[in-house]
Design a protein around this motif. Structure first.
Motif, PDB file in Angstrom:
ATOM      1  N   CYS A 260       0.763  -1.233   0.000  1.00  0.00           N
ATOM      2  CA  CYS A 260       0.000   0.000   0.000  1.00  0.00           C
ATOM      3  C   CYS A 260       0.807   1.305   0.000  1.00  0.00           C
ATOM      4  O   CYS A 260       0.984   1.949   1.021  1.00  0.00           O
ATOM      5  CB  CYS A 260      -0.934  -0.007   1.199  1.00  0.00           C
ATOM      6  N   GLY A 261       1.301   1.702  -1.163  1.00  0.00           N
ATOM      7  CA  GLY A 261       1.900   3.015  -1.335  1.00  0.00           C
ATOM      8  C   GLY A 261       3.172   3.277  -0.565  1.00  0.00           C
ATOM      9  O   GLY A 261       3.558   4.420  -0.395  1.00  0.00           O
ATOM     10  N   ARG A 262       3.846   2.245  -0.077  1.00  0.00           N
ATOM     11  CA  ARG A 262       4.948   2.469   0.849  1.00  0.00           C
ATOM     12  C   ARG A 262       6.319   2.312   0.222  1.00  0.00           C
ATOM     13  O   ARG A 262       7.314   2.264   0.929  1.00  0.00           O
ATOM     14  CB  ARG A 262       4.840   1.480   2.014  1.00  0.00           C
ATOM     15  N   GLU A 263       6.427   2.183  -1.089  1.00  0.00           N
ATOM     16  CA  GLU A 263       7.708   1.877  -1.716  1.00  0.00           C
ATOM     17  C   GLU A 263       8.311   0.641  -1.062  1.00  0.00           C
ATOM     18  O   GLU A 263       9.477   0.608  -0.684  1.00  0.00           O
ATOM     19  CB  GLU A 263       8.671   3.071  -1.625  1.00  0.00           C
ATOM     20  N   SER A 264       7.487  -0.382  -0.901  1.00  0.00           N
ATOM     21  CA  SER A 264       7.920  -1.657  -0.340  1.00  0.00           C
ATOM     22  C   SER A 264       7.320  -2.785  -1.162  1.00  0.00           C
ATOM     23  O   SER A 264       6.132  -2.743  -1.501  1.00  0.00           O
ATOM     24  CB  SER A 264       7.468  -1.811   1.115  1.00  0.00           C
ATOM     25  N   ILE A 265       8.147  -3.760  -1.471  1.00  0.00           N
ATOM     26  CA  ILE A 265       7.681  -4.928  -2.211  1.00  0.00           C
ATOM     27  C   ILE A 265       7.980  -6.163  -1.378  1.00  0.00           C
ATOM     28  O   ILE A 265       9.099  -6.347  -0.898  1.00  0.00           O
ATOM     29  CB  ILE A 265       8.346  -5.013  -3.593  1.00  0.00           C
ATOM     30  N   GLN A 266       6.955  -6.976  -1.188  1.00  0.00           N
ATOM     31  CA  GLN A 266       7.113  -8.204  -0.419  1.00  0.00           C
ATOM     32  C   GLN A 266       7.353  -9.368  -1.365  1.00  0.00           C
ATOM     33  O   GLN A 266       6.623  -9.553  -2.332  1.00  0.00           O
ATOM     34  CB  GLN A 266       5.865  -8.461   0.422  1.00  0.00           C
ATOM     35  N   ILE A 267       8.357 -10.163  -1.067  1.00  0.00           N
ATOM     36  CA  ILE A 267       8.648 -11.385  -1.818  1.00  0.00           C
ATOM     37  C   ILE A 267       8.597 -12.542  -0.833  1.00  0.00           C
ATOM     38  O   ILE A 267       9.197 -12.479   0.247  1.00  0.00           O
ATOM     39  CB  ILE A 267      10.026 -11.316  -2.505  1.00  0.00           C
ATOM     40  N   THR A 268       7.879 -13.583  -1.196  1.00  0.00           N
ATOM     41  CA  THR A 268       7.707 -14.725  -0.302  1.00  0.00           C
ATOM     42  C   THR A 268       8.535 -15.901  -0.797  1.00  0.00           C
ATOM     43  O   THR A 268       8.394 -16.338  -1.948  1.00  0.00           O
ATOM     44  CB  THR A 268       6.230 -15.131  -0.217  1.00  0.00           C
ATOM     45  N   ALA A 269       9.393 -16.409   0.078  1.00  0.00           N
ATOM     46  CA  ALA A 269      10.233 -17.556  -0.254  1.00  0.00           C
ATOM     47  C   ALA A 269       9.422 -18.845  -0.155  1.00  0.00           C
ATOM     48  O   ALA A 269       8.312 -18.865   0.392  1.00  0.00           O
ATOM     49  CB  ALA A 269      11.432 -17.623   0.684  1.00  0.00           C
ATOM     50  N   SER A 270       9.987 -19.922  -0.658  1.00  0.00           N
ATOM     51  CA  SER A 270       9.280 -21.207  -0.653  1.00  0.00           C
ATOM     52  C   SER A 270       9.455 -21.948   0.664  1.00  0.00           C
ATOM     53  O   SER A 270       8.838 -22.998   0.871  1.00  0.00           O
ATOM     54  CB  SER A 270       9.796 -22.090  -1.800  1.00  0.00           C
ATOM     55  N   ALA A 271      10.278 -21.431   1.575  1.00  0.00           N
ATOM     56  CA  ALA A 271      10.518 -22.094   2.855  1.00  0.00           C
ATOM     57  C   ALA A 271      10.808 -21.043   3.923  1.00  0.00           C
ATOM     58  O   ALA A 271      11.213 -19.922   3.604  1.00  0.00           O
ATOM     59  CB  ALA A 271      11.702 -23.066   2.741  1.00  0.00           C
ATOM     60  N   PRO A 272      10.608 -21.377   5.201  1.00  0.00           N
ATOM     61  CA  PRO A 272      10.909 -20.433   6.288  1.00  0.00           C
ATOM     62  C   PRO A 272      12.401 -20.122   6.372  1.00  0.00           C
ATOM     63  O   PRO A 272      13.231 -20.828   5.797  1.00  0.00           O
ATOM     64  CB  PRO A 272      10.428 -21.180   7.540  1.00  0.00           C
ATOM     65  N   PHE A 273      12.725 -19.042   7.123  1.00  0.00           N
ATOM     66  CA  PHE A 273      14.117 -18.649   7.328  1.00  0.00           C
ATOM     67  C   PHE A 273      14.565 -18.940   8.754  1.00  0.00           C
ATOM     68  O   PHE A 273      13.770 -18.839   9.702  1.00  0.00           O
ATOM     69  CB  PHE A 273      14.298 -17.145   7.071  1.00  0.00           C
ATOM     70  N   ASP A 274      15.829 -19.264   8.906  1.00  0.00           N
ATOM     71  CA  ASP A 274      16.481 -19.294  10.210  1.00  0.00           C
ATOM     72  C   ASP A 274      17.052 -17.894  10.425  1.00  0.00           C
ATOM     73  O   ASP A 274      18.021 -17.491   9.760  1.00  0.00           O
ATOM     74  CB  ASP A 274      17.595 -20.349  10.209  1.00  0.00           C
ATOM     75  N   LEU A 275      16.468 -17.134  11.345  1.00  0.00           N
ATOM     76  CA  LEU A 275      16.865 -15.739  11.513  1.00  0.00           C
ATOM     77  C   LEU A 275      18.321 -15.599  11.952  1.00  0.00           C
ATOM     78  O   LEU A 275      19.017 -14.670  11.525  1.00  0.00           O
ATOM     79  CB  LEU A 275      15.945 -15.040  12.509  1.00  0.00           C
ATOM     80  N   ASN A 276      18.797 -16.488  12.800  1.00  0.00           N
ATOM     81  CA  ASN A 276      20.191 -16.405  13.244  1.00  0.00           C
ATOM     82  C   ASN A 276      21.154 -16.596  12.068  1.00  0.00           C
ATOM     83  O   ASN A 276      22.121 -15.844  11.919  1.00  0.00           O
ATOM     84  CB  ASN A 276      20.465 -17.453  14.321  1.00  0.00           C
ATOM     85  N   HIS A 277      20.864 -17.579  11.249  1.00  0.00           N
ATOM     86  CA  HIS A 277      21.705 -17.828  10.077  1.00  0.00           C
ATOM     87  C   HIS A 277      21.638 -16.649   9.102  1.00  0.00           C
ATOM     88  O   HIS A 277      22.662 -16.198   8.577  1.00  0.00           O
ATOM     89  CB  HIS A 277      21.258 -19.110   9.379  1.00  0.00           C
TER      90      HIS A 277
END
Length: 334
Positions: A260-277
């Motif tokens: 919504c108008g925020r100059e942001s684009i969301q891309i969804t990966a096919s699997a979850p992420f390990d945030l630490n890695h």
């Protein structure tokens, strides 16, 4: 019942109606401006179970109108659903509140609606609204629609098998492209629309069907205009309430979404992420901030990557999908 004593005194609710509210469950999709007002009213009214869903996190620009959030939430990049849950638990510790930091999608909607009595719309885009509309009419759950921008607002309460649906009034969701982030919004219109959504949901939950509004309301509080569009028959060939095709439930979720108008684009990966890695991966090339809920990595003065554990990545500071894909491939991988 002491907490709800002033509400119980109102003869439209009484003790019987309050008991019904305490045994009700609602889903609020979107915890931005509309959603925070909706959630606040329902928590204080004693709706027994609130399920909060939002994919975004709190930013400073939200605080002007998103009433459950604080400056600390923005500094800590707290997901909106989590921040709202924390705030509401301090308001009413007797009700059950769930928070989901995720997209509402074709894949998730049935799970999120399980056991729900009413769905309330706090979203900012018609792709999600049509998904909610179609899901509600397929699974026979009332849908409380609302929208606001500038000083204009709209709201309606749709009941499957009793009223038309959102598609009967708005076929494609095509608008002038105005959003809160491009043309602004004044907070009072948010309160009015959300309150309209909530009161219709409360009427339904306490069984006051004879008081249910049978119009789509449209108003502008700056221009002092108001229009009530009365429900009539369902639109002929409506793919949702006439033909039961539910097109939004048959569409694949988009892997790329412009927010919504925020100059942001969301891309969804096919699997979850390990945030630490992922944090270790990004620390070599960006200024990284890690929270329990997300990673924010500033790769230059204007472009930022936000990584969520469920596989979503926000590329901020861009409005071009090609550039977003380039950044994603370079820093996240494929």
């Amino acid at each position: 019942m002491e907490r709800y004593s002033r509400q119980v005194l109102f003869n439209g609710i009484g003790e019987e109606g309050q008991t019904k509210l305490l045994h009700s469950s609602v889903l609020i999709v979107g915890l931005g401006a509309l959603g925070t007002v909706i959630a606040n009213h329902l928590a204080r009214a004693g709706v027994g179970s609130l399920r909060l869903v939002d994919r975004d996190f709190v930013e400073m620009s939200n605080l002007q109108r998103q009433m459950l959030f604080t400056e600390e939430d923005a500094h800590q990049l707290v997901p909106k659903a989590i921040a709202a849950k924390r705030a509401l638990e301090k308001v009413n510790s007797d009700i059950h509140i769930e928070a989901f930091v995720e997209d509402v999608s074709v894949e998730s909607i049935e799970r999120l609606m399980d056991g729900i009595d009413v769905v309330l719309d706090g979203t900012d885009n018609f792709e999600t609204r049509f998904l909610l509309n179609d899901a509600c009419f397929k699974w026979k759950v009332p849908f409380s629609y609302g929208g606001a921008v500038r000083t204009r607002g709209m709201g309606a309460f749709f009941i499957p098998d009793e009223t038309p649906c959102l598609r009967c009034f708005i076929e494609s969701g095509g608008t002038a492209g105005e959003t809160c982030d491009t043309v602004g919004v004044l907070a009072p219109i948010i309160d009015i629309v959300a309150s309209l959504q909530v009161i219709e949901a409360m009427k339904y939950l306490v069984g006051a069907g004879e008081k249910q509004r049978s119009t789509l309301e449209s108003f502008d509080i700056w221009a002092n205009t108001h229009q009530s569009i009365r429900y009539s028959q369902n639109r002929p060939n409506c793919p949702t309430c006439e033909k039961a095709e539910f097109p939004a439930l048959n569409e694949r979720s988009r892997s790329q979404t412009t927010l919504c108008g925020r100059e942001s684009i969301q891309i969804t990966a096919s699997a979850p992420f390990d945030l630490n890695h992922m944090a270790k991966q990004l620390e070599a090339v960006a200024q990284v901030k890690v929270t329990p809920f997300l990673i924010r990595a500033a790769i230059n003065e204007t472009e930022t990557i936000v990584v969520f554990p469920d596989g979503r990545v926000l590329i901020q500071g861009v409005d071009d999908h090609t550039r977003a894909k380039t950044i994603y491939s370079k820093y996240i991988g494929n």
